[in-house]
Design a protein around this motif. Structure first.
Motif, mmCIF file in Angstrom:
data_model
loop_
_atom_site.group_PDB
_atom_site.id
_atom_site.type_symbol
_atom_site.label_atom_id
_atom_site.label_comp_id
_atom_site.label_asym_id
_atom_site.label_seq_id
_atom_site.Cartn_x
_atom_site.Cartn_y
_atom_site.Cartn_z
ATOM 1 N N GLY A 36 50.310 55.614 41.271
ATOM 2 C CA GLY A 36 50.926 56.213 39.607
ATOM 3 C C GLY A 36 51.101 57.580 39.780
ATOM 4 O O GLY A 36 51.364 57.894 39.085
ATOM 5 N N ALA A 37 50.973 58.311 41.121
ATOM 6 C CA ALA A 37 50.744 59.780 41.217
ATOM 7 C C ALA A 37 52.514 59.971 40.905
ATOM 8 O O ALA A 37 53.163 59.527 41.209
ATOM 9 C CB ALA A 37 51.044 60.242 42.380
ATOM 10 N N THR A 38 52.952 60.862 39.926
ATOM 11 C CA THR A 38 54.512 61.695 39.593
ATOM 12 C C THR A 38 54.423 62.778 39.845
ATOM 13 O O THR A 38 55.380 63.502 39.910
ATOM 14 C CB THR A 38 53.770 61.012 37.787
ATOM 15 N N ALA A 39 53.885 63.289 40.804
ATOM 16 C CA ALA A 39 53.300 64.314 41.795
ATOM 17 C C ALA A 39 52.869 64.972 42.678
ATOM 18 O O ALA A 39 51.630 64.113 42.834
ATOM 19 C CB ALA A 39 53.534 65.600 40.193
ATOM 20 N N LEU A 40 53.027 65.361 43.927
ATOM 21 C CA LEU A 40 52.256 65.674 44.749
ATOM 22 C C LEU A 40 51.567 67.050 45.083
ATOM 23 O O LEU A 40 52.638 67.614 44.352
ATOM 24 C CB LEU A 40 52.623 65.439 46.066
ATOM 25 N N VAL A 41 50.529 67.492 45.005
ATOM 26 C CA VAL A 41 50.395 68.934 46.240
ATOM 27 C C VAL A 41 49.557 68.774 47.230
ATOM 28 O O VAL A 41 48.368 67.750 47.718
ATOM 29 C CB VAL A 41 49.101 69.656 45.152
ATOM 30 N N ILE A 42 49.879 68.539 48.361
ATOM 31 C CA ILE A 42 49.569 68.956 50.099
ATOM 32 C C ILE A 42 49.690 70.101 50.639
ATOM 33 O O ILE A 42 50.704 71.328 50.418
ATOM 34 C CB ILE A 42 50.737 68.532 50.596
ATOM 35 N N GLY A 43 48.027 69.957 50.719
ATOM 36 C CA GLY A 43 48.091 71.152 51.730
ATOM 37 C C GLY A 43 48.028 71.169 53.186
ATOM 38 O O GLY A 43 47.666 70.247 53.642
#
Length: 386
Positions: free
Chosen positions: A136-143
């Motif tokens: 259900g994620a609507t945005a991703l932040v990837i390190g």
């Protein structure tokens, strides 16, 4: 008084969350009546998830089993944030939900039994991203940091549906060196990026290729010899001629070129990691009510002011008018304003070896030293003590 404890990790010795607890313990032992808030920070690499988890108690931990950089299964943790502070609501009654991922947990160098610069890949990162979207994620932040391979993020994209074929129509093997045989990029099955976008947190400004690029600069750290470096750099250049995008953009070379691949083929945005983590962790709100900030890192020098965690925090503290106390394993230069006091763990411990052997002890001592040296004279005014 209100004190925010917001260090980076002391790389090689202590995670940011542990460093924050030690500093806070030392401070509170001297000033038990103060209101001390822990806000460990990171730059998108090691410790990013822990920083978010400490700052966001509403974050949900998830674990997904994925192929690691050599194909063996690994359990990769990631976070789902119910809502990003200040973000526009996304679709659905729950609002925008952001998943925070660390490449290193799925595709990092320590996950290998032995270095394999030619064949290590990022497929696991893409599998974690797919799991987050399914959840259900609507945005991703990837390190992006600590990658085992140099595959321009194509492994991750293949887990999301991209197909890479050679001149005979065969799917390429995973890994960076195989990209030299690429003739066709098939995006027809590539999963769309989430509606809230994908942000890539980087702490380097390297381009994709060339003398300052992913293979040349970082390949040797992953076990690449000169022949490997040349082959990988050529393969990355070849991919860029087919995929387009901007291979010279600062940060394109992050994580073996994963910055470039996810930006060029999935529309991801490359952003400075330290600033983004500080924003999403809520540093601005913490500073708004603070009288002092304590921060720190393994070594403070001129490079600390060039986009690293401590430098980003100093900029924000100066803008908010909040003084800062800095603790570092070693002080290579005098910290600028708004620093009101600085402590070196090596000076406290007597040697590098002693400081590294028990960093928690010396961070507690440093917190106490700062609490003794700094005395309040009014709101947001903390000059050095005598």
């Amino acid at each position: 008084m209100r004190v925010v404890v917001a260090p980076d990790s002391f790389k090689g010795s202590l995670a940011a969350a542990d460093a924050a607890r030690a500093l806070a313990a030392g401070w509170s032992a001297r000033r038990p009546g103060d209101d001390v808030r822990l806000l460990p920070l990171a730059d998108g690499g090691e410790g990013t998830l822990d920083a978010f988890a400490a700052a966001r108690p509403d974050a949900e931990w998830h674990t997904t089993t994925v192929p690691g950089p050599d194909g063996r299964p690994v359990d990769a943790g990631w976070l789902l944030l119910p809502e990003v502070p200040g973000a526009d609501p996304g679709p659905g009654p729950a609002g925008r939900r952001t998943a925070v991922l660390e490449l290193a947990r799925a595709s990092g160098l320590p996950l290998l039994r032995r270095p394999d610069p030619r064949h290590a890949h990022t497929y696991g990162l893409g599998a974690v991203a797919a799991a987050a979207l399914d959840a259900g994620a609507t945005a991703l932040v990837i390190g992006l940091g600590g990658s085992a391979g140099t595959d321009a993020g194509t492994g991750a994209l293949r887990a999301l549906g991209l197909r890479l074929r050679d001149g005979r129509g065969r799917d390429l093997p995973l890994g960076g060196v195989a990209l030299a045989e690429l003739t066709h990029l098939d995006r027809s099955g590539l999963r769309p990026a989430p509606p809230g976008g994908v942000r890539l947190l980087v702490d380097v400004t390297a381009p994709l290729t060339g003398p300052a690029g992913a293979a040349v600069v970082f390949g040797p750290q992953k076990g690449a010899d000169p022949e490997d470096v040349a082959a990988l750099d050529a393969a990355l250049h070849h991919v860029a001629t087919l995929a387009g995008g901007d291979p010279d953009r600062p940060g394109a070379g992050a994580a073996g070129g994963t910055g470039y691949g996810l930006a060029a083929l999935w529309g991801a945005e490359i952003v400075p990691g330290a600033a983004a983590v500080a924003e999403l962790a809520g540093l601005a709100g913490a500073l708004a009510g603070a009288d002092l900030v304590l921060t720190g890192e393994g070594r403070f020098d001129e490079t600390s002011l060039r986009g690293k965690v401590v430098g980003a925090l100093l900029d924000r503290a100066a803008a908010a008018g909040v003084p800062v106390g800095v603790v570092a394993g070693q002080l290579g230069t005098t910290p600028p304003g708004p620093v009101t006091a600085a402590v070196s763990l090596v000076e406290l411990a007597g040697s590098v070896a002693a400081a590294m052997a028990d960093p928690g002890r010396w961070l507690r001592a440093a917190g106490g030293r700062l609490a003794a040296r700094v005395r309040p004279v009014g709101p947001n005014r903390w000059p050095p003590g005598g």
